[in-house]
Write an enzyme that holds these catalytic residues in place. Sequence first.
Site, PDB file in Angstrom:
ATOM      1  N   HIS A 142       2.961  43.586  66.328  1.00 13.99           N
ATOM      2  CA  HIS A 142       3.361  44.464  65.230  1.00 13.99           C
ATOM      3  C   HIS A 142       3.300  43.716  63.904  1.00 13.99           C
ATOM      4  CE1 HIS A 142       5.448  45.395  69.002  1.00 13.99           C
ATOM      5  NE2 HIS A 142       4.975  46.593  68.778  1.00 13.99           N
TER       6      HIS A 142
HETATM    7  S1  FES Z   1       5.733  41.677  66.001  1.00 13.87           S
HETATM    8 FE1  FES Z   1       6.494  43.013  67.553  1.00 13.87          FE
HETATM    9  S2  FES Z   1       6.519  41.656  69.214  1.00 13.87           S
HETATM   10 FE2  FES Z   1       5.857  40.368  67.661  1.00 13.87          FE
END
Ligand code: FES
Lengths: 177, 438
Positions: A142
Amino acid sequence: MSTDNADDNSRRDFLQMTGAAFGAVGAVSFAAPLINSLNPAKDTLALATTEVDVSSIPVGEAKTVMWRGKPVFIKHRTPEEIEEARSVEISALPDKQADEERVQKPEWLVVIGICTHLGCVPTGQKQSDAHGDYDGWFCPCHGSHYDTSARIRKGPAPKNLQVPPYEFISDTVIKIG
Amino acid sequence: MGSGQREQFDNPVIEWVDSRLPVFTMMQREYGVFPTPRNFNYFWNFGAIAMIMLVLMIVTGIVLAMHYTADVTKSFDAVERIMREVNGGWLIRYMHMNGASFFFIAVYIHIFRGMYYGSFKKPRELLWILGVVIFLLMMATAFIGYVLPWGQMSLWGATVITNLFSAIPLVGDSIVTLLWGGFSVDNPTLTRFFALHYLLPFVIFAVVFLHVWALHVTGSNNPLGIDTKGPQDTLPFHPYYTMKDTFGVLVFLLFFVLVTFYAPNMLGHPDNYIPADPLVTPAHIVPEWYFLPFYAILRAITFDIGVPFTEIVIISAKLGGVIAMFGAIALWFVLPWLDTHPIRSARFRPLFRTFFLILVADFIFLGYIGSQSADATLFGIPLSYMGLAATAYYFIFFIAILPWLSRNEKGRDLPTSIHEAVLEQKKSKSEMSPEAAE
Ligand code: FES
Ligand code: HEM
């Protein structure tokens, strides 16, 4: 049988309530060991220390070892990387921590390689990997960016990469756990 | 059940059994002569379809379990062995894999049907709530089942989703350790997931039984959303709806079979054919398609909620996402009390109808957003913004629009009875094309 009806009723209420209370305690004490059996077993806990010889890691390189089924990043930092980690204004960090608090020896950074957002493994262990905007690690899941002290700088992760308990048992051997 | 008047059966064996355990009386009453509104459309097929899919999942699942081993060193190979060596194993696994998808297709249509025609409204609230319970159990079952082949998506999907619980304040980390039985998703996790994956479908079966029981207490809703008033409004379930359901099931299975044979991996993710590796995360983790709208809601919350102008965070982005995701489903539980408009069917509520159809489009769009990577854009606009907007509409629809419409929408005049409405429709059809009428 009884002459005093009101008294009889309150006795019955009392018996019912004690009965229910004991039943509940019984149910909980029955469930507790079953649920507790789902916690990490003794052998799982026993695997919980790992020794690593770090003498083979050249400056600027990193190594990944397994500890408790998780990857641990061991990074042999360059002087520039140490400098970069220490020159940051601490108050500007999302999870405020000085680099000095995160390492035992400045050139060795030891962190758990699990993104503190939802548990992916960030990239950045190899020179050719994506390192994110802060020259450390980057989590592709993410989009979390970690700096050269593996502190969160940008993205959804709330915390810095965690430092596991470890000690140098000699100049070149680290015991994790 | 079991009380009241028994039917008489000519067959002496059936009569002998029935006088001791009146199952035949029950079948006759609940599925034979059961009075059913005469105006069902094809949306009323999906309950029966879902039931067939549940049976299919249990049957294929039990056979798969006979060839499967839950062990991190063996599971991936066990599933590959099912695919290559076990006689017809590929077919059984592909039926199970795609069966899960088609089960969800049927149930989603079934749920949105219920929302559109107001089937959740009084007196069917409990029936509806049991349905939402089934849906939650299905999600748990499918999520856990996807872990069993122990591919990359199995491991990392499970990691990301179980980590959601770490967002819970104070006890979060202990809960996650308890779920895992260790310090990461590993062998103890896999073995307990297999045990649960075997158990949950039977729990679903039991709740389906209650769901159908509740249905047979209130009787079915219908596309007009008005109550049946007498025999002129209903048909006996058999043969009318046994036939219609059989037809619907066959058409549905046709699509299921087409995908199972010709595109069995269309709905899956190729990364799950790579053995699980705890050191490498796939570049792009996506859950199964049926979770995507909720996954998009989870990811839409990327901001902390706190006291303005201070650094105090009340709800972190991570916890906020988790609350939004579970809240999105929790709203379905209270739907009967959010939409209290006296008219059930959207046919007679043009405003509700419009907002509801937007909701359906919104939900599908959320699914699309969930399938894209977090930093994707559409027409140059970051998808994360659209995800937030779509999430906002979802919540506004349930929390604000529905209660507001309940108070303010006038609605159209309702027909006086089902059979009159049916006859009216027939008449207007035959006026338009006289030959078409019987
Ligand atoms: S940014 Fe969501 S798990 Fe690493
Ligand atoms: C509600 C019904 C069910 C649903 C929604 C469901 C869902 C799933 C899903 C999504 C998978 C992963 C498929 C894949 O990618 O390979 C799976 C695998 C599996 N399921 Fe189920 N399942 C159900 C019932 C059952 C039952 C009753 C059993 C019996 C034990 C079972 C046994 C298995 C086994 C052994 C696997 C691993 C093999 C494989 O991956 O194909 N399932 N299930």
